[in-house]
Design a protein around this motif. Structure first.
Motif, PDB file in Angstrom:
ATOM      1  N   ILE A 150       0.823  -1.221   0.040  1.00  0.00           N
ATOM      2  CA  ILE A 150      -0.017  -0.186   0.028  1.00  0.00           C
ATOM      3  C   ILE A 150       0.927   1.066   0.201  1.00  0.00           C
ATOM      4  O   ILE A 150       0.690   2.209  -0.842  1.00  0.00           O
ATOM      5  CB  ILE A 150      -0.866  -0.019   1.207  1.00  0.00           C
ATOM      6  CG1 ILE A 150      -1.907  -1.249   1.258  1.00  0.00           C
ATOM      7  CG2 ILE A 150      -1.600   1.252   1.245  1.00  0.00           C
ATOM      8  CD1 ILE A 150      -2.626  -1.376   2.559  1.00  0.00           C
ATOM      9  N   ALA A 151       1.904   1.160   0.841  1.00  0.00           N
ATOM     10  CA  ALA A 151       2.662   2.541   1.028  1.00  0.00           C
ATOM     11  C   ALA A 151       3.580   2.895  -0.263  1.00  0.00           C
ATOM     12  O   ALA A 151       3.587   3.759  -0.695  1.00  0.00           O
ATOM     13  CB  ALA A 151       3.819   2.133   2.122  1.00  0.00           C
ATOM     14  N   ILE A 152       3.991   1.855  -0.974  1.00  0.00           N
ATOM     15  CA  ILE A 152       4.658   1.990  -2.184  1.00  0.00           C
ATOM     16  C   ILE A 152       3.714   2.615  -3.317  1.00  0.00           C
ATOM     17  O   ILE A 152       3.895   3.540  -3.868  1.00  0.00           O
ATOM     18  CB  ILE A 152       5.316   0.671  -2.807  1.00  0.00           C
ATOM     19  CG1 ILE A 152       6.222   0.239  -1.794  1.00  0.00           C
ATOM     20  CG2 ILE A 152       5.851   0.948  -4.143  1.00  0.00           C
ATOM     21  CD1 ILE A 152       6.846  -1.278  -2.313  1.00  0.00           C
ATOM     22  N   ILE A 153       2.386   1.932  -3.477  1.00  0.00           N
ATOM     23  CA  ILE A 153       1.371   2.488  -4.201  1.00  0.00           C
ATOM     24  C   ILE A 153       1.205   4.039  -4.110  1.00  0.00           C
ATOM     25  O   ILE A 153       1.251   4.620  -4.918  1.00  0.00           O
ATOM     26  CB  ILE A 153       0.103   1.750  -4.282  1.00  0.00           C
ATOM     27  CG1 ILE A 153       0.546   0.353  -4.792  1.00  0.00           C
ATOM     28  CG2 ILE A 153      -0.919   2.343  -5.264  1.00  0.00           C
ATOM     29  CD1 ILE A 153      -0.700  -0.613  -4.341  1.00  0.00           C
ATOM     30  N   LEU A 154       1.102   4.241  -2.787  1.00  0.00           N
ATOM     31  CA  LEU A 154       0.592   5.801  -2.433  1.00  0.00           C
ATOM     32  C   LEU A 154       1.752   6.569  -2.618  1.00  0.00           C
ATOM     33  O   LEU A 154       1.779   7.899  -3.231  1.00  0.00           O
ATOM     34  CB  LEU A 154       0.260   5.756  -1.088  1.00  0.00           C
ATOM     35  CG  LEU A 154      -0.916   5.093  -0.552  1.00  0.00           C
ATOM     36  CD1 LEU A 154      -0.931   5.049   1.080  1.00  0.00           C
ATOM     37  CD2 LEU A 154      -2.171   5.868  -1.155  1.00  0.00           C
ATOM     38  N   CYS A 155       3.015   6.142  -2.594  1.00  0.00           N
ATOM     39  CA  CYS A 155       4.374   7.008  -2.748  1.00  0.00           C
ATOM     40  C   CYS A 155       4.392   7.285  -4.274  1.00  0.00           C
ATOM     41  O   CYS A 155       4.727   8.235  -4.637  1.00  0.00           O
ATOM     42  CB  CYS A 155       5.474   6.153  -2.211  1.00  0.00           C
ATOM     43  SG  CYS A 155       5.404   6.317  -0.264  1.00  0.00           S
ATOM     44  N   PHE A 160       2.852  14.144  -2.415  1.00  0.00           N
ATOM     45  CA  PHE A 160       3.632  13.952  -1.342  1.00  0.00           C
ATOM     46  C   PHE A 160       2.915  12.798  -0.637  1.00  0.00           C
ATOM     47  O   PHE A 160       1.689  12.702  -0.875  1.00  0.00           O
ATOM     48  CB  PHE A 160       3.570  15.097  -0.401  1.00  0.00           C
ATOM     49  CG  PHE A 160       2.318  15.581   0.052  1.00  0.00           C
ATOM     50  CD1 PHE A 160       2.057  15.272   1.576  1.00  0.00           C
ATOM     51  CD2 PHE A 160       1.394  16.686  -0.343  1.00  0.00           C
ATOM     52  CE1 PHE A 160       0.859  15.533   2.117  1.00  0.00           C
ATOM     53  CE2 PHE A 160       0.173  16.837   0.090  1.00  0.00           C
ATOM     54  CZ  PHE A 160      -0.046  16.351   1.452  1.00  0.00           C
ATOM     55  N   THR A 161       3.710  12.035   0.073  1.00  0.00           N
ATOM     56  CA  THR A 161       3.064  10.973   0.749  1.00  0.00           C
ATOM     57  C   THR A 161       3.987  11.089   2.476  1.00  0.00           C
ATOM     58  O   THR A 161       5.231  11.175   2.400  1.00  0.00           O
ATOM     59  CB  THR A 161       3.553   9.807   0.570  1.00  0.00           C
ATOM     60  OG1 THR A 161       2.992   9.641  -0.943  1.00  0.00           O
ATOM     61  CG2 THR A 161       2.597   8.578   1.040  1.00  0.00           C
ATOM     62  N   ILE A 162       3.127  10.890   3.469  1.00  0.00           N
ATOM     63  CA  ILE A 162       3.775  10.825   4.840  1.00  0.00           C
ATOM     64  C   ILE A 162       3.592   9.440   5.275  1.00  0.00           C
ATOM     65  O   ILE A 162       2.510   8.993   5.697  1.00  0.00           O
ATOM     66  CB  ILE A 162       3.192  11.763   5.422  1.00  0.00           C
ATOM     67  CG1 ILE A 162       3.594  13.227   5.077  1.00  0.00           C
ATOM     68  CG2 ILE A 162       3.653  11.791   6.958  1.00  0.00           C
ATOM     69  CD1 ILE A 162       2.199  14.228   5.849  1.00  0.00           C
ATOM     70  N   ILE A 163       4.733   8.506   5.480  1.00  0.00           N
ATOM     71  CA  ILE A 163       4.626   7.351   5.987  1.00  0.00           C
ATOM     72  C   ILE A 163       5.024   7.399   7.342  1.00  0.00           C
ATOM     73  O   ILE A 163       6.264   7.718   7.827  1.00  0.00           O
ATOM     74  CB  ILE A 163       5.371   6.235   5.239  1.00  0.00           C
ATOM     75  CG1 ILE A 163       5.308   6.229   3.720  1.00  0.00           C
ATOM     76  CG2 ILE A 163       5.494   5.112   5.724  1.00  0.00           C
ATOM     77  CD1 ILE A 163       3.949   6.019   3.427  1.00  0.00           C
ATOM     78  N   LEU A 164       4.175   6.914   8.338  1.00  0.00           N
ATOM     79  CA  LEU A 164       4.636   6.820   9.766  1.00  0.00           C
ATOM     80  C   LEU A 164       4.864   5.442  10.387  1.00  0.00           C
ATOM     81  O   LEU A 164       4.204   4.515   9.882  1.00  0.00           O
ATOM     82  CB  LEU A 164       3.378   7.618  10.621  1.00  0.00           C
ATOM     83  CG  LEU A 164       3.039   8.928  10.085  1.00  0.00           C
ATOM     84  CD1 LEU A 164       1.587   9.166  10.668  1.00  0.00           C
ATOM     85  CD2 LEU A 164       3.903   9.853  10.458  1.00  0.00           C
ATOM     86  N   GLY A 165       5.386   5.486  11.384  1.00  0.00           N
ATOM     87  CA  GLY A 165       5.780   3.970  11.828  1.00  0.00           C
ATOM     88  C   GLY A 165       6.599   3.974  13.057  1.00  0.00           C
ATOM     89  O   GLY A 165       7.705   4.906  13.074  1.00  0.00           O
ATOM     90  N   SER A 166       6.394   3.086  13.843  1.00  0.00           N
ATOM     91  CA  SER A 166       7.493   3.056  15.075  1.00  0.00           C
ATOM     92  C   SER A 166       8.494   2.351  14.784  1.00  0.00           C
ATOM     93  O   SER A 166       8.801   1.697  13.624  1.00  0.00           O
ATOM     94  CB  SER A 166       6.670   2.536  16.367  1.00  0.00           C
ATOM     95  OG  SER A 166       6.300   1.278  15.908  1.00  0.00           O
ATOM     96  N   PRO A 167       9.592   2.464  15.651  1.00  0.00           N
ATOM     97  CA  PRO A 167      10.892   1.732  15.294  1.00  0.00           C
ATOM     98  C   PRO A 167      10.781  -0.018  14.958  1.00  0.00           C
ATOM     99  O   PRO A 167       9.931  -0.512  15.546  1.00  0.00           O
ATOM    100  CB  PRO A 167      11.821   1.723  16.400  1.00  0.00           C
ATOM    101  CG  PRO A 167      11.125   3.310  17.335  1.00  0.00           C
ATOM    102  CD  PRO A 167       9.887   3.123  17.128  1.00  0.00           C
ATOM    103  N   GLY A 168      11.422  -0.374  14.003  1.00  0.00           N
ATOM    104  CA  GLY A 168      11.138  -1.854  13.764  1.00  0.00           C
ATOM    105  C   GLY A 168      10.230  -2.048  12.593  1.00  0.00           C
ATOM    106  O   GLY A 168       9.886  -3.230  12.366  1.00  0.00           O
TER     107      GLY A 168
END
Length: 597
Positions: A150-155, A160-168
């Motif tokens: 999903i993230a790749i498609i959106l990017c 502009f795309t904002i990808i959020l995520g915690s460590p790991g």
């Protein structure tokens, strides 16, 4: 009112800067404006972008005398607008009132620019079904978790795309896959990698160079893979020493895709530079963890964005996106596809039941009852050591930490290969909340030096400054030596028995540099948690001071804990740890209430 503000300066509630700012824009008779001007100056220095006029009457730092004066004013907004220094959305006034918030003029202008960037209706990228098949049929894409797809498609689709995520959650690995996909399907392929710090940039480019998908890419595409990651200051040619550089307009930078890692450290001034740099066809991707420490200056971009994030079932999004792509529903369904924010949840570094993951969740959500499990050492890989004001307690802490470096010294004395020594050192780190004091970086570095000389009979050279085994951290970029802010080196003897500093470079090679050629540096047995952001280690020791400090917060504990992959030792008073975990950094920007993404 001026006398009262001076009194607050003496009490160290206001700074002299706040006092002079208020005095310059308000007349002596304008009591309300004097206090609000001083206060907004204070808030901006603390990272807030505006002063809420709703909450000013409930302010806890003002004396009863000031509060009483403010309470008598029925309409604060109307009263402030009487002044020549306050206006409504007009560039000619030092202070701007927008809705019920008061801004410094320059901050308000920047926020309007950010709001326009985030809400503008950009045209989406469009690719044919054959182009998408190239991506979907690739092994790297098939094996990826659904979130990554999903993230790749959106990017690829969005301006502009904002990808959020915690460590790991695999943010850095995702960057490699985005680059791979972008190179495969895009006609324009100039890609720039950047990060707020030299260390984070170094980690980013190291990950890219090690990625097997990019290593195996066909020769005709190899030239498009970035071989350097910039710091944002270098990219935009901003001189740290002259803050005014932030207020000059920059030229458009020639790129098709700009990828920025560790975006939690971006303040609104830097965000403005990023926005100004994008041309009509350029795309930008922000990646980061909204729960980590925010920027030092005004604003907290990722936290602001995370606060408006709406949870939608990931699998459902993916299936709909694939369906839309196959049926070419771009024009009819732009609203759905225009999802610019995405949150990665699946963790790769930690298992769900891992001690570090559990502990990070406890701190992030401030689960007070479960914090007792940390105090009572209920986690195998996390040990909490209670420290107090006694000299005995401090000595015990230092001894425990010092023992962790026993293998490091054995490797040095047995003349292990340079690479092994450097790799081992980079697996352990002491993280301090503060820079100064006996519980801070400077104090720990000094006591370690004394213990080393005493325990190992090591002699120093050059006025007690250099000794075998001394680790340093570079504080200033020096491109001709390929050293960057955050690079770690160790002082060892070369083959001719000359003392030099050895560095493990991104390509895996060892580089030794004479001491006299080094750029600005510091000893680095210990570093601040701020400085550690963007790094990871196998074992860490986190040291808290005995008194609460204004910088101690939930975010600083969370950032410290998530630097470790395996083991954590925490040295603190229980009360100090608890107060820090309770103290959440709140810096909401004014544009948040106006935005709908």
């Amino acid at each position: 009112m001026i006398k009262l503000i001076k009194k607050l300066v003496k009490q160290k509630i206001f700074h002299k800067i706040d006092y002079y700012f208020a005095k310059n824009i308000a007349d002596k008779s304008e009591s309300l404006l004097l206090i609000t001007a001083a206060y907004i100056s204070l808030l901006n220095r603390k990272g807030y972008t505006f002063l809420s006029l709703k909450k000013i009457k409930k302010n806890k730092i003002f004396s009863k005398k000031i509060i009483d004066k403010i309470k008598n004013i029925k309409n604060i907004k109307k009263e402030l607008l009487k002044s020549k220094s306050v206006g409504k959305k007009n560039k000619n006034f030092p202070l701007i009132i927008d809705r019920k918030n008061l801004y410094l003029n320059k901050i308000w202008i920047i926020e309007q620019k950010i709001l326009k960037f985030l809400t503008y209706k950009y045209n989406l990228k469009e690719y044919s079904l054959n182009v998408w098949k190239k991506i979907f049929q690739e092994n790297f894409y098939k094996k990826s978790h659904i979130e990554k797809k999903i993230a790749i498609i959106l990017c690829l689709l969005n301006k502009f795309t904002i990808i959020l995520g915690s460590p790991g959650t695999g943010k850095t690995q995702l960057i490699s896959k985005i680059i791979y996909a972008f190179i495969k399907i895009s006609k324009k392929r100039k890609i720039i990698l950047a990060s707020p710090t030299g260390k984070a940039s170094s980690v980013l480019i190291e990950s890219i160079k090690k990625n097997k998908y990019l290593l195996n890419i066909k020769n005709k595409y190899q030239k498009y893979i970035p071989n350097i990651a910039f710091t944002l200051h270098d990219l935009f040619k901003i001189n740290n020493y002259y803050e005014n550089n932030f207020f000059y307009k920059i030229k458009k930078i020639n790129y098709d895709l700009l990828i920025i890692d560790e975006s939690s450290m971006i303040d609104i001034f830097m965000l403005e530079k990023i926005i100004d740099s994008i041309d009509k066809n350029g795309q930008v991707i922000f990646l980061g963890d909204p729960n980590q420490l925010p920027s030092i200056n005004s604003g907290s971009f990722l936290k602001d964005i995370f606060s408006i994030y709406k949870k939608i079932e990931n699998k459902d999004i993916y299936l709909k996106l694939i369906d839309l792509i196959k049926k070419k529903y771009f024009k009819k369904n732009q609203k759905f596809i225009k999802k610019n924010i995405f949150f990665l949840k699946k963790k790769y570094r930690f298992k769900k039941k891992s001690d570090i993951n559990k502990c990070a969740k406890i701190i992030k959500n401030f689960q007070k009852k479960k914090i007792k499990n940390i105090f009572n050492n209920k986690f195998n890989n996390i040990k909490f050591f209670v420290i107090n004001n006694s000299c005995f307690s401090y000595k015990n802490m230092i001894k425990k930490i010092f023992k962790m470096y026993k293998n490091y010294w054995n490797m040095i004395f047995k003349k292990y290969p340079y690479k092994k020594i450097l790799k081992y050192f980079n697996q352990i780190r002491i993280l301090c909340v503060l820079k100064k004091g006996i519980f801070g970086v400077s104090g720990i570095n000094k006591i370690f030096k004394k213990m080393i000389f005493k325990k190992y009979f090591i002699k120093s050279i050059k006025t007690n400054k250099w000794y075998i085994g001394k680790p340093i951290i570079i504080l200033k970029n020096k491109k001709n030596l390929n050293l960057f802010n955050g690079s770690i080196g160790i002082t060892l003897l070369d083959k001719k028995k000359n003392m030099q500093v050895f560095f493990l470079m991104n390509n895996g090679e060892i580089k030794n540099i004479p001491i006299n050629l080094l750029p600005k540096y510091k000893t680095t047995w210990a570093i601040t948690i701020h400085k550690s952001q963007g790094s990871e280690f196998k074992k860490i020791n986190i040291i808290f001071p005995l008194k609460i400090n204004k910088i101690m917060s939930r975010e600083i504990i969370y950032t410290g804990i998530t630097r470790s992959k395996k083991k954590i030792h925490i040295f603190s008073k229980k009360s100090i740890f608890l107060k820090s975990a309770k103290n959440k950094i709140i810096r909401q920007s004014g544009f948040i209430k106006k935005i709908k993404i």
